[in-house]
Design a protein around this motif. Sequence first.
Motif, short mmCIF file in Angstrom:
data_model
loop_
_atom_site.label_atom_id
_atom_site.label_comp_id
_atom_site.label_asym_id
_atom_site.label_seq_id
_atom_site.Cartn_x
_atom_site.Cartn_y
_atom_site.Cartn_z
N LEU A 83 -4.08 6.31 -5.29
CA LEU A 83 -5.12 7.26 -4.89
C LEU A 83 -6.44 6.96 -5.58
O LEU A 83 -7.51 7.12 -4.97
N ALA A 84 -6.40 6.50 -6.83
CA ALA A 84 -7.64 6.10 -7.51
C ALA A 84 -8.26 4.89 -6.81
O ALA A 84 -9.48 4.82 -6.61
N LEU A 85 -7.44 3.93 -6.40
CA LEU A 85 -7.94 2.77 -5.65
C LEU A 85 -8.49 3.20 -4.29
O LEU A 85 -9.57 2.77 -3.88
N ALA A 86 -7.73 4.04 -3.60
CA ALA A 86 -8.10 4.44 -2.24
C ALA A 86 -9.39 5.24 -2.19
O ALA A 86 -10.12 5.19 -1.20
N THR A 87 -9.69 5.98 -3.26
CA THR A 87 -10.90 6.80 -3.28
C THR A 87 -12.08 6.13 -3.99
O THR A 87 -13.18 6.69 -4.02
N GLY A 88 -11.85 4.97 -4.57
CA GLY A 88 -12.92 4.26 -5.25
C GLY A 88 -13.08 4.65 -6.71
O GLY A 88 -14.00 4.18 -7.38
N ALA A 89 -12.20 5.48 -7.24
CA ALA A 89 -12.27 5.85 -8.65
C ALA A 89 -11.84 4.71 -9.55
O ALA A 89 -12.15 4.69 -10.74
N LEU A 90 -11.11 3.73 -9.00
CA LEU A 90 -10.62 2.56 -9.72
C LEU A 90 -10.85 1.34 -8.86
O LEU A 90 -10.55 1.37 -7.66
N SER A 91 -11.39 0.29 -9.44
CA SER A 91 -11.62 -0.93 -8.67
C SER A 91 -10.35 -1.78 -8.63
O SER A 91 -9.50 -1.68 -9.53
N TRP A 92 -10.25 -2.62 -7.61
CA TRP A 92 -9.11 -3.52 -7.51
C TRP A 92 -9.04 -4.44 -8.73
O TRP A 92 -7.98 -4.65 -9.31
N THR A 93 -10.17 -4.96 -9.15
CA THR A 93 -10.22 -5.87 -10.29
C THR A 93 -9.68 -5.20 -11.56
O THR A 93 -8.87 -5.78 -12.28
N ASP A 94 -10.12 -3.96 -11.81
CA ASP A 94 -9.66 -3.25 -13.00
C ASP A 94 -8.17 -2.91 -12.92
O ASP A 94 -7.45 -3.02 -13.91
N ALA A 95 -7.72 -2.51 -11.75
CA ALA A 95 -6.30 -2.17 -11.58
C ALA A 95 -5.42 -3.40 -11.79
O ALA A 95 -4.40 -3.34 -12.48
#
Length: 122
Positions: A83-95
């Motif tokens: 959900l953090a990825l899907a909403t932009g709260a977390l970037s793919w690179t950081d995840a």
Amino acid sequence: MARARIPDDVGREAVDRAVREAASRDEIATAVRYTLQLLAERSSGNTLEVRVPPFGAVQCIEGPRHTRGTPPNVIETDAETWLALATGALSWTDAAASGSVLASGSRADLTGHIPVARGIAT
């Protein structure tokens, strides 16, 4: 048989509740399934399988198709990370760097395909 589409108003409300407040398991499940639905609609294809157990999985992104057995390109994560990825709260690179997603295969990358629900719950 295809799963019924989650209406946008229901999905947006579930995403909002899941990221802003203590949501029920059903609300989290709806939010995850809705955002996976958006990913599959916006990045259609069968090259990558995105899994968010136990709530859902979709195949997405154009390219070589797999039809049997374990897919060669898989991303798996938990509901909170997804959900953090899907909403932009977390970037793919950081995840990916943090180890909060498991990614296998040369096409297991969501760069340019997420966020899918930016602005729903910011």
